[in-house]
Scaffold this motif. Structure first.
Motif, PDB file in Angstrom:
ATOM      1  N   LEU A   1       1.889  -2.403  -2.403  1.00 61.22           N
ATOM      2  CA  LEU A   1       2.207  -3.024  -1.119  1.00 61.22           C
ATOM      3  C   LEU A   1       1.006  -2.874  -0.194  1.00 61.22           C
ATOM      4  N   ALA A   2       0.755  -3.890   0.606  1.00 64.65           N
ATOM      5  CA  ALA A   2      -0.334  -3.864   1.577  1.00 64.65           C
ATOM      6  C   ALA A   2       0.239  -4.177   2.952  1.00 64.65           C
TER       7      ALA A   2
ATOM      8  N   ALA B   1       5.166   4.593   1.550  1.00 68.37           N
ATOM      9  CA  ALA B   1       4.658   5.623   0.636  1.00 68.37           C
ATOM     10  C   ALA B   1       5.705   6.721   0.469  1.00 68.37           C
ATOM     11  N   ASP B   2       6.304   7.152   1.578  1.00 76.38           N
ATOM     12  CA  ASP B   2       7.343   8.183   1.512  1.00 76.38           C
ATOM     13  C   ASP B   2       8.592   7.669   0.814  1.00 76.38           C
TER      14      ASP B   2
ATOM     15  N   ARG C   1       1.263   6.679  -2.521  1.00 77.76           N
ATOM     16  CA  ARG C   1       0.217   7.251  -1.684  1.00 77.76           C
ATOM     17  C   ARG C   1      -0.455   6.135  -0.903  1.00 77.76           C
ATOM     18  N   VAL C   2      -0.885   6.462   0.303  1.00 81.63           N
ATOM     19  CA  VAL C   2      -1.575   5.513   1.171  1.00 81.63           C
ATOM     20  C   VAL C   2      -3.042   5.472   0.787  1.00 81.63           C
ATOM     21  N   VAL C   3      -3.582   4.264   0.650  1.00 87.28           N
ATOM     22  CA  VAL C   3      -4.992   4.057   0.304  1.00 87.28           C
ATOM     23  C   VAL C   3      -5.615   3.200   1.408  1.00 87.28           C
ATOM     24  N   ALA C   4      -6.559   3.803   2.128  1.00 87.37           N
ATOM     25  CA  ALA C   4      -7.222   3.100   3.229  1.00 87.37           C
ATOM     26  C   ALA C   4      -8.668   2.802   2.843  1.00 87.37           C
TER      27      ALA C   4
ATOM     28  N   GLY D   1       0.573   3.940  -6.444  1.00 89.04           N
ATOM     29  CA  GLY D   1       1.060   5.137  -7.097  1.00 89.04           C
ATOM     30  C   GLY D   1       2.560   5.193  -7.322  1.00 89.04           C
ATOM     31  N   PHE D   2       3.217   4.058  -7.298  1.00 90.50           N
ATOM     32  CA  PHE D   2       4.631   3.987  -7.638  1.00 90.50           C
ATOM     33  C   PHE D   2       4.773   2.876  -8.666  1.00 90.50           C
TER      34      PHE D   2
END
Length: 124
Positions: A50-51, A23-24, A29-32, A44-45
């Motif tokens: 990616l998972a 994410a960085d 952004r991280v989605v949990a 968000g890119f």
């Protein structure tokens, strides 16, 4: 008929840490999902999400050795190889090979993410 690639999933020991690294790196952004505690995604890119999946006993690849070979690696376009390398390393990546410095005509460098997966930064 398949419509599109939904995600690229990587196994790892610490899926939360690895998701935050990407994410960085990618500005995502991280989605949990609280119902899937061993799975986390980065959105968000530009590109396919990616998972990251937590796996007990995860063994990272040994690049370039084939004792534990890479099974997948990611390539990312960049405009500034040196600048993006500094940023990736500051986030936790390890330099594996600066191909552009040792192979005539190469426009990429190889890194390992914090879980050991190889990825490349490629001069666009």
């Amino acid at each position: 008929m398949i419509r599109k690639l939904q995600a690229i999933a990587l196994d790892c020991e610490d899926h939360v840490r690895l998701a935050q690294f990407y994410a960085d790196l990618l500005g995502g952004r991280v989605v949990a999902d609280p119902d899937a505690p061993d799975w986390i995604e980065v959105h968000g890119f530009e590109g396919t999400p990616l998972a990251f999946q937590r796996v007990d006993g995860y063994q990272p690849p040994e690049w370039p050795d084939q004792k534990r070979p890479q099974q997948v690696h990611l390539d990312f376009d960049v405009d500034d190889l040196d600048g993006e390398e500094k940023r990736a390393v500051a986030l936790g990546a390890t330099v594996l090979e600066r191909a552009d410095e040792i192979r005539p005509g190469a426009n990429w460098r190889v890194y390992a993410d914090p879980a050991g997966h190889p990825f490349c930064l490629c001069l666009h």
